[in-house]
Design a protein around this motif. Structure first.
Motif, PDB file in Angstrom:
ATOM      1  N   TYR A   1       0.827  -1.198   0.000  1.00  0.00           N
ATOM      2  CA  TYR A   1       0.000   0.000   0.000  1.00  0.00           C
ATOM      3  C   TYR A   1       0.864   1.252   0.000  1.00  0.00           C
ATOM      4  CZ  TYR A   1       1.199   0.567   4.926  1.00  0.00           C
ATOM      5  OH  TYR A   1       1.881   0.737   6.099  1.00  0.00           O
ATOM      6  N   ILE A   2       0.205   2.361  -0.253  1.00  0.00           N
ATOM      7  CA  ILE A   2       0.844   3.669  -0.148  1.00  0.00           C
ATOM      8  C   ILE A   2      -0.134   4.607   0.553  1.00  0.00           C
ATOM      9  CG2 ILE A   2       0.073   4.381  -2.453  1.00  0.00           C
ATOM     10  CD1 ILE A   2       2.694   6.026  -2.651  1.00  0.00           C
ATOM     11  N   GLU A   3       0.390   5.372   1.498  1.00  0.00           N
ATOM     12  CA  GLU A   3      -0.405   6.404   2.159  1.00  0.00           C
ATOM     13  C   GLU A   3       0.106   7.749   1.665  1.00  0.00           C
ATOM     14  OE1 GLU A   3      -1.414   8.365   6.486  1.00  0.00           O
ATOM     15  OE2 GLU A   3       0.498   7.386   6.155  1.00  0.00           O
ATOM     16  N   VAL A   4      -0.812   8.586   1.216  1.00  0.00           N
ATOM     17  CA  VAL A   4      -0.464   9.921   0.751  1.00  0.00           C
ATOM     18  C   VAL A   4      -1.290  10.928   1.551  1.00  0.00           C
ATOM     19  CG1 VAL A   4      -0.351  11.492  -1.216  1.00  0.00           C
ATOM     20  CG2 VAL A   4      -0.040   9.026  -1.576  1.00  0.00           C
ATOM     21  N   ARG A   5      -0.598  11.817   2.241  1.00  0.00           N
ATOM     22  CA  ARG A   5      -1.276  12.926   2.916  1.00  0.00           C
ATOM     23  C   ARG A   5      -1.158  14.130   2.004  1.00  0.00           C
ATOM     24  NH1 ARG A   5       2.098  12.074   8.196  1.00  0.00           N
ATOM     25  NH2 ARG A   5       1.833   9.825   8.219  1.00  0.00           N
ATOM     26  N   GLY A   6      -2.245  14.855   1.867  1.00  0.00           N
ATOM     27  CA  GLY A   6      -2.211  15.972   0.941  1.00  0.00           C
ATOM     28  C   GLY A   6      -3.199  17.053   1.262  1.00  0.00           C
ATOM     29  N   CYS A   7      -3.290  17.978   0.319  1.00  0.00           N
ATOM     30  CA  CYS A   7      -4.156  19.135   0.455  1.00  0.00           C
ATOM     31  C   CYS A   7      -4.964  19.296  -0.835  1.00  0.00           C
ATOM     32  CB  CYS A   7      -3.308  20.378   0.699  1.00  0.00           C
ATOM     33  SG  CYS A   7      -4.265  21.863   0.980  1.00  0.00           S
ATOM     34  N   VAL A   8      -6.262  19.452  -0.692  1.00  0.00           N
ATOM     35  CA  VAL A   8      -7.122  19.686  -1.851  1.00  0.00           C
ATOM     36  C   VAL A   8      -6.842  21.105  -2.357  1.00  0.00           C
ATOM     37  CG1 VAL A   8      -9.494  19.821  -2.686  1.00  0.00           C
ATOM     38  CG2 VAL A   8      -8.886  18.135  -0.936  1.00  0.00           C
ATOM     39  N   VAL A   9      -6.429  21.194  -3.614  1.00  0.00           N
ATOM     40  CA  VAL A   9      -6.090  22.496  -4.177  1.00  0.00           C
ATOM     41  C   VAL A   9      -7.140  23.008  -5.162  1.00  0.00           C
ATOM     42  CG1 VAL A   9      -3.614  22.255  -3.796  1.00  0.00           C
ATOM     43  CG2 VAL A   9      -4.612  21.453  -5.959  1.00  0.00           C
ATOM     44  N   GLU A  10      -8.054  22.118  -5.565  1.00  0.00           N
ATOM     45  CA  GLU A  10      -9.120  22.533  -6.478  1.00  0.00           C
ATOM     46  C   GLU A  10     -10.279  21.564  -6.382  1.00  0.00           C
ATOM     47  OE1 GLU A  10      -9.862  23.503 -11.224  1.00  0.00           O
ATOM     48  OE2 GLU A  10      -7.943  22.707 -10.595  1.00  0.00           O
ATOM     49  N   MET A  11     -11.487  22.115  -6.419  1.00  0.00           N
ATOM     50  CA  MET A  11     -12.708  21.317  -6.502  1.00  0.00           C
ATOM     51  C   MET A  11     -13.561  21.961  -7.584  1.00  0.00           C
ATOM     52  SD  MET A  11     -13.449  20.689  -2.444  1.00  0.00           S
ATOM     53  CE  MET A  11     -14.815  19.546  -2.695  1.00  0.00           C
ATOM     54  N   THR A  12     -13.938  21.175  -8.590  1.00  0.00           N
ATOM     55  CA  THR A  12     -14.665  21.742  -9.715  1.00  0.00           C
ATOM     56  C   THR A  12     -15.663  20.732 -10.273  1.00  0.00           C
ATOM     57  OG1 THR A  12     -14.449  22.792 -11.887  1.00  0.00           O
ATOM     58  CG2 THR A  12     -12.868  21.041 -11.365  1.00  0.00           C
ATOM     59  N   GLU A  13     -16.728  21.257 -10.816  1.00  0.00           N
ATOM     60  CA  GLU A  13     -17.687  20.416 -11.532  1.00  0.00           C
ATOM     61  C   GLU A  13     -17.277  20.280 -12.996  1.00  0.00           C
ATOM     62  OE1 GLU A  13     -21.618  21.982 -10.783  1.00  0.00           O
ATOM     63  OE2 GLU A  13     -21.299  21.900  -8.611  1.00  0.00           O
ATOM     64  N   ALA A  14     -16.458  21.203 -13.497  1.00  0.00           N
ATOM     65  CA  ALA A  14     -15.991  21.169 -14.884  1.00  0.00           C
ATOM     66  C   ALA A  14     -15.128  19.923 -15.106  1.00  0.00           C
ATOM     67  CB  ALA A  14     -15.191  22.427 -15.200  1.00  0.00           C
ATOM     68  N   GLY A  15     -15.536  19.085 -16.041  1.00  0.00           N
ATOM     69  CA  GLY A  15     -14.790  17.872 -16.358  1.00  0.00           C
ATOM     70  C   GLY A  15     -15.004  16.723 -15.384  1.00  0.00           C
ATOM     71  N   ALA A  16     -15.784  16.949 -14.321  1.00  0.00           N
ATOM     72  CA  ALA A  16     -15.957  15.913 -13.303  1.00  0.00           C
ATOM     73  C   ALA A  16     -16.717  14.695 -13.826  1.00  0.00           C
ATOM     74  CB  ALA A  16     -16.662  16.486 -12.075  1.00  0.00           C
ATOM     75  N   LEU A  17     -17.760  14.916 -14.621  1.00  0.00           N
ATOM     76  CA  LEU A  17     -18.533  13.782 -15.146  1.00  0.00           C
ATOM     77  C   LEU A  17     -17.681  12.958 -16.109  1.00  0.00           C
ATOM     78  CD1 LEU A  17     -21.097  12.154 -15.332  1.00  0.00           C
ATOM     79  CD2 LEU A  17     -21.919  13.770 -17.072  1.00  0.00           C
ATOM     80  N   GLU A  18     -16.918  13.612 -16.950  1.00  0.00           N
ATOM     81  CA  GLU A  18     -16.058  12.883 -17.892  1.00  0.00           C
ATOM     82  C   GLU A  18     -15.014  12.063 -17.126  1.00  0.00           C
ATOM     83  OE1 GLU A  18     -17.989  16.260 -19.813  1.00  0.00           O
ATOM     84  OE2 GLU A  18     -16.734  16.167 -18.024  1.00  0.00           O
ATOM     85  N   HIS A  19     -14.464  12.635 -16.073  1.00  0.00           N
ATOM     86  CA  HIS A  19     -13.494  11.918 -15.256  1.00  0.00           C
ATOM     87  C   HIS A  19     -14.151  10.723 -14.569  1.00  0.00           C
ATOM     88  CE1 HIS A  19     -10.878  11.220 -11.682  1.00  0.00           C
ATOM     89  NE2 HIS A  19      -9.958  11.297 -12.628  1.00  0.00           N
ATOM     90  N   LEU A  20     -15.356  10.909 -14.072  1.00  0.00           N
ATOM     91  CA  LEU A  20     -16.084   9.825 -13.423  1.00  0.00           C
ATOM     92  C   LEU A  20     -16.404   8.705 -14.418  1.00  0.00           C
ATOM     93  CD1 LEU A  20     -17.244   8.910 -10.737  1.00  0.00           C
ATOM     94  CD2 LEU A  20     -19.336  10.159 -11.287  1.00  0.00           C
ATOM     95  N   ASP A  21     -16.749   9.067 -15.644  1.00  0.00           N
ATOM     96  CA  ASP A  21     -16.982   8.058 -16.688  1.00  0.00           C
ATOM     97  C   ASP A  21     -15.712   7.246 -16.939  1.00  0.00           C
ATOM     98  OD1 ASP A  21     -19.650   8.790 -17.057  1.00  0.00           O
ATOM     99  OD2 ASP A  21     -19.226  10.034 -18.824  1.00  0.00           O
ATOM    100  N   LYS A  22     -14.566   7.927 -16.976  1.00  0.00           N
ATOM    101  CA  LYS A  22     -13.272   7.255 -17.180  1.00  0.00           C
ATOM    102  C   LYS A  22     -12.979   6.294 -16.036  1.00  0.00           C
ATOM    103  CE  LYS A  22      -8.700   8.698 -16.493  1.00  0.00           C
ATOM    104  NZ  LYS A  22      -7.650   9.724 -16.517  1.00  0.00           N
ATOM    105  N   LEU A  23     -13.204   6.744 -14.798  1.00  0.00           N
ATOM    106  CA  LEU A  23     -12.978   5.873 -13.643  1.00  0.00           C
ATOM    107  C   LEU A  23     -13.941   4.688 -13.647  1.00  0.00           C
ATOM    108  CD1 LEU A  23     -12.375   8.398 -10.726  1.00  0.00           C
ATOM    109  CD2 LEU A  23     -10.675   7.018 -11.943  1.00  0.00           C
ATOM    110  N   SER A  24     -15.179   4.931 -14.007  1.00  0.00           N
ATOM    111  CA  SER A  24     -16.174   3.861 -14.064  1.00  0.00           C
ATOM    112  C   SER A  24     -15.751   2.774 -15.049  1.00  0.00           C
ATOM    113  CB  SER A  24     -17.529   4.439 -14.467  1.00  0.00           C
ATOM    114  OG  SER A  24     -18.497   3.430 -14.566  1.00  0.00           O
ATOM    115  N   GLU A  25     -15.261   3.195 -16.199  1.00  0.00           N
ATOM    116  CA  GLU A  25     -14.797   2.218 -17.186  1.00  0.00           C
ATOM    117  C   GLU A  25     -13.577   1.453 -16.671  1.00  0.00           C
ATOM    118  OE1 GLU A  25     -14.272   1.910 -21.951  1.00  0.00           O
ATOM    119  OE2 GLU A  25     -13.688   3.814 -21.026  1.00  0.00           O
ATOM    120  N   ARG A  26     -12.643   2.153 -16.040  1.00  0.00           N
ATOM    121  CA  ARG A  26     -11.434   1.514 -15.515  1.00  0.00           C
ATOM    122  C   ARG A  26     -11.786   0.470 -14.447  1.00  0.00           C
ATOM    123  NH1 ARG A  26      -7.352   5.136 -12.338  1.00  0.00           N
ATOM    124  NH2 ARG A  26      -7.083   6.070 -14.377  1.00  0.00           N
ATOM    125  N   TYR A  27     -12.633   0.846 -13.514  1.00  0.00           N
ATOM    126  CA  TYR A  27     -12.905  -0.012 -12.365  1.00  0.00           C
ATOM    127  C   TYR A  27     -13.981  -1.065 -12.606  1.00  0.00           C
ATOM    128  CZ  TYR A  27      -9.892   2.576  -9.167  1.00  0.00           C
ATOM    129  OH  TYR A  27      -8.799   3.117  -8.537  1.00  0.00           O
TER     130      TYR A  27
END
Length: 134
Positions: free
Chosen positions: A77-103
């Protein structure tokens, strides 16, 4: 300063590895959910829906932790601690479609992975995370 993801663990962030994503509740308690994830070589990306608890948490406190592990060897495993630098609805559905196909092999997310009617009231939000500690 951005933390570097070791090459030997990049597959956990770009393949089908599951992730446990932790945000901080308003009362300071951690809140964890299982997620799909993505990595572009610099930033981590996760998707959520507008109004969901983790979306609200990230807007209040951008500090997050992602633990990704190999499905066939959970002790890798890998643990990554980070900071959210952007939250957007632009491109989110397309990204979710890509993840859905991958998984799942199903595309689009709404209608392929989950019931199509959920699209009427669930709005995807793409979250960009800068790794700070690995």
């Amino acid at each position: 300063m951005t933390a570097v993801i070791p090459d030997s663990f990049r597959d956990l962030l770009t393949g089908k590895a599951c992730g446990v994503f932790t945000t901080i509740m308003p009362d300071g308690q951690p809140q964890s959910t299982v997620i799909w994830l993505d990595f572009d070589g610099t930033f981590l990306y996760v998707n959520t829906m507008r109004g969901f608890r983790k979306e609200k948490n990230m807007r209040l406190n951008p500090k997050v932790t992602l633990l990704a592990y190999a499905l066939d060897n959970p002790l890798r495993y890998i643990e990554v601690r980070g900071c959210v630098v952007e939250m957007t609805e632009a491109g989110a559905l397309e990204h979710l479609d890509k993840l859905s196909e991958r998984y799942t092999g199903q595309r689009p997310y709404f209608g392929g992975c989950v019931p199509a009617e959920l699209k009427e009231h669930e709005i995807p939000v793409l979250c960009k995370i800068m790794p700070l500690h690995v």
